[in-house]
Write a protein that holds these residues in place. Sequence first.
Motif, PDB file in Angstrom:
ATOM      1  N   TYR A  35       0.841  -1.185   0.000  1.00  0.00           N
ATOM      2  CA  TYR A  35       0.000   0.000   0.000  1.00  0.00           C
ATOM      3  C   TYR A  35       0.883   1.245   0.000  1.00  0.00           C
ATOM      4  CZ  TYR A  35      -4.029  -2.933   1.095  1.00  0.00           C
ATOM      5  OH  TYR A  35      -5.032  -3.885   1.042  1.00  0.00           O
ATOM      6  N   PHE A  45      -4.169   0.761  -2.170  1.00  0.00           N
ATOM      7  CA  PHE A  45      -3.690  -0.565  -2.566  1.00  0.00           C
ATOM      8  C   PHE A  45      -2.874  -0.476  -3.850  1.00  0.00           C
ATOM      9  CE2 PHE A  45      -3.782  -5.090  -2.951  1.00  0.00           C
ATOM     10  CZ  PHE A  45      -4.053  -5.400  -4.273  1.00  0.00           C
ATOM     11  N   GLN A  48      -1.064  -7.188  -4.761  1.00  0.00           N
ATOM     12  CA  GLN A  48      -0.975  -8.303  -3.832  1.00  0.00           C
ATOM     13  C   GLN A  48      -0.231  -9.448  -4.512  1.00  0.00           C
ATOM     14  OE1 GLN A  48      -4.320 -11.283  -2.853  1.00  0.00           O
ATOM     15  NE2 GLN A  48      -4.389  -9.907  -1.086  1.00  0.00           N
ATOM     16  N   GLY A  56      -3.529  -9.385  -7.760  1.00  0.00           N
ATOM     17  CA  GLY A  56      -4.465  -8.288  -7.928  1.00  0.00           C
ATOM     18  C   GLY A  56      -3.664  -7.000  -7.913  1.00  0.00           C
ATOM     19  N   ARG A  57      -4.183  -5.979  -8.584  1.00  0.00           N
ATOM     20  CA  ARG A  57      -3.439  -4.745  -8.730  1.00  0.00           C
ATOM     21  C   ARG A  57      -4.376  -3.560  -8.628  1.00  0.00           C
ATOM     22  NH1 ARG A  57       1.683  -3.880 -10.929  1.00  0.00           N
ATOM     23  NH2 ARG A  57       2.066  -1.705 -11.479  1.00  0.00           N
ATOM     24  N   GLY A  98      -7.507 -13.079  -0.931  1.00  0.00           N
ATOM     25  CA  GLY A  98      -8.913 -12.785  -0.742  1.00  0.00           C
ATOM     26  C   GLY A  98      -9.092 -11.958   0.515  1.00  0.00           C
ATOM     27  N   GLY A  99     -10.287 -11.696   0.879  1.00  0.00           N
ATOM     28  CA  GLY A  99     -10.532 -10.725   1.944  1.00  0.00           C
ATOM     29  C   GLY A  99     -11.060 -11.296   3.231  1.00  0.00           C
ATOM     30  N   ASN A 100     -10.961 -12.594   3.417  1.00  0.00           N
ATOM     31  CA  ASN A 100     -11.633 -13.191   4.570  1.00  0.00           C
ATOM     32  C   ASN A 100     -10.727 -13.416   5.779  1.00  0.00           C
ATOM     33  OD1 ASN A 100     -14.044 -13.320   3.134  1.00  0.00           O
ATOM     34  ND2 ASN A 100     -13.464 -15.256   2.204  1.00  0.00           N
ATOM     35  N   SER A 101      -9.624 -12.721   5.833  1.00  0.00           N
ATOM     36  CA  SER A 101      -8.754 -12.820   7.001  1.00  0.00           C
ATOM     37  C   SER A 101      -8.111 -11.464   7.237  1.00  0.00           C
ATOM     38  CB  SER A 101      -7.688 -13.897   6.797  1.00  0.00           C
ATOM     39  OG  SER A 101      -6.980 -13.665   5.596  1.00  0.00           O
ATOM     40  N   PRO A 102      -7.745 -11.175   8.493  1.00  0.00           N
ATOM     41  CA  PRO A 102      -7.203  -9.850   8.794  1.00  0.00           C
ATOM     42  C   PRO A 102      -5.812  -9.656   8.203  1.00  0.00           C
ATOM     43  CG  PRO A 102      -7.120 -11.254  10.734  1.00  0.00           C
ATOM     44  CD  PRO A 102      -7.888 -12.014   9.703  1.00  0.00           C
ATOM     45  N   LEU A 103      -5.517  -8.417   7.838  1.00  0.00           N
ATOM     46  CA  LEU A 103      -4.195  -8.046   7.365  1.00  0.00           C
ATOM     47  C   LEU A 103      -3.396  -7.448   8.515  1.00  0.00           C
ATOM     48  CD1 LEU A 103      -5.761  -8.250   4.625  1.00  0.00           C
ATOM     49  CD2 LEU A 103      -4.193  -6.500   3.785  1.00  0.00           C
ATOM     50  N   HIS A 104      -2.116  -7.760   8.530  1.00  0.00           N
ATOM     51  CA  HIS A 104      -1.208  -7.238   9.545  1.00  0.00           C
ATOM     52  C   HIS A 104      -0.120  -6.439   8.830  1.00  0.00           C
ATOM     53  CE1 HIS A 104      -2.894  -9.773  12.794  1.00  0.00           C
ATOM     54  NE2 HIS A 104      -3.196 -10.564  11.780  1.00  0.00           N
ATOM     55  N   PHE A 105       0.063  -5.199   9.266  1.00  0.00           N
ATOM     56  CA  PHE A 105       0.961  -4.286   8.574  1.00  0.00           C
ATOM     57  C   PHE A 105       2.319  -4.180   9.258  1.00  0.00           C
ATOM     58  CE2 PHE A 105      -1.417  -2.117   5.233  1.00  0.00           C
ATOM     59  CZ  PHE A 105      -2.712  -2.533   5.501  1.00  0.00           C
TER      60      PHE A 105
ATOM     61  N   GLN B  33     -11.859  -3.913   9.016  1.00  0.00           N
ATOM     62  CA  GLN B  33     -10.865  -3.779  10.063  1.00  0.00           C
ATOM     63  C   GLN B  33     -10.791  -2.327  10.520  1.00  0.00           C
ATOM     64  OE1 GLN B  33      -7.758  -6.578   7.733  1.00  0.00           O
ATOM     65  NE2 GLN B  33      -7.020  -6.040   9.776  1.00  0.00           N
ATOM     66  N   TYR B  48     -10.678  -6.968  13.744  1.00  0.00           N
ATOM     67  CA  TYR B  48     -11.153  -7.570  12.505  1.00  0.00           C
ATOM     68  C   TYR B  48     -12.608  -7.910  12.766  1.00  0.00           C
ATOM     69  CZ  TYR B  48     -11.954 -11.203   8.994  1.00  0.00           C
ATOM     70  OH  TYR B  48     -12.459 -11.966   7.970  1.00  0.00           O
ATOM     71  N   VAL B  90     -12.940  -4.860   2.765  1.00  0.00           N
ATOM     72  CA  VAL B  90     -12.807  -5.615   1.527  1.00  0.00           C
ATOM     73  C   VAL B  90     -14.215  -5.905   1.050  1.00  0.00           C
ATOM     74  CG1 VAL B  90     -11.989  -7.721   0.407  1.00  0.00           C
ATOM     75  CG2 VAL B  90     -10.635  -6.664   2.217  1.00  0.00           C
ATOM     76  N   ASN B  96     -12.077  -8.556  -4.420  1.00  0.00           N
ATOM     77  CA  ASN B  96     -12.205  -8.989  -3.025  1.00  0.00           C
ATOM     78  C   ASN B  96     -10.872  -9.403  -2.447  1.00  0.00           C
ATOM     79  OD1 ASN B  96     -11.934 -11.241  -4.582  1.00  0.00           O
ATOM     80  ND2 ASN B  96     -13.418 -12.458  -3.461  1.00  0.00           N
ATOM     81  N   TYR B  97      -9.825  -8.673  -2.768  1.00  0.00           N
ATOM     82  CA  TYR B  97      -8.520  -8.967  -2.205  1.00  0.00           C
ATOM     83  C   TYR B  97      -7.855  -7.713  -1.643  1.00  0.00           C
ATOM     84  CZ  TYR B  97      -7.769  -7.397  -6.979  1.00  0.00           C
ATOM     85  OH  TYR B  97      -7.834  -6.707  -8.149  1.00  0.00           O
TER      86      TYR B  97
END
Lengths: 114, 111
Positions: A35, A45, A48, A56-57, A98-105, B33, B48, B90, B96-97
């Motif tokens: 990001y 974004f 990825q 994805g871009r 995909g978007g179904n889990s948290p992102l950690h920065f 989030q 989350y 998202v 969806n990413y």
Amino acid sequence: ETGVTQSPTHLIKTRGQQVTLRCSSQSGHNTVSWYQQALGQGPQFIFQYYREEENGRGNFPPRFSGLQFPNYSSELNVNALELDDSALYLCASSPSPGGNSPLHFGNGTRLTVT
Amino acid sequence: GIQVEQSPPDLILQEGANSTLRCNFSDSVNNLQWFHQNPWGQLINLFYIPSGTKQNGRLSATTVATERYSLLYISSSQTTDSGVYFCAVVGSGGSNYKLTFGKGTLLTVNP
């Protein structure tokens, strides 16, 4: 558990130069996203990576490119730097695409282009 | 793409006060989030919470996915709570990413 680490923390480059930023993902995470955060804005974004391929871009020109390595670490490369590329660059990892889990920065790399 | 709006844009509190930050989003989401960005730029994951309610110490969050909003509650605020709070989502649609961030709420807690 090791968190997301980025290097370097700060960088100063001249317009037209090229830069490489590095990111090590959190242990157990196979997906890395990058990001860009301009001053006073929310992060935007860039792209990825999953399984060493771009997954994805966002709306960034081709001079922004990346790599992911077999150990899931990643690089962001920016060619032909412009003044507007000055920003905080953040790397995030997650256990899956995909978007179904948290992102950690990570803590980010602050790039200044003069 | 999905739109994220946060309010208020700025908030100034006295230490010990409570506050509520709001995040509205324009479409259904797979991920939501809340982050706190400190003055050094570090983006810390607070919650989350694509739906439901969670609590972590003085902070709690509620997302009502059917009505497309989320709330972050900060109770008994401390000076260390200062910084920018971001909501990011998202969308459940095509892209969806990627996380789409709001513009943030700048919170200042005075002693």
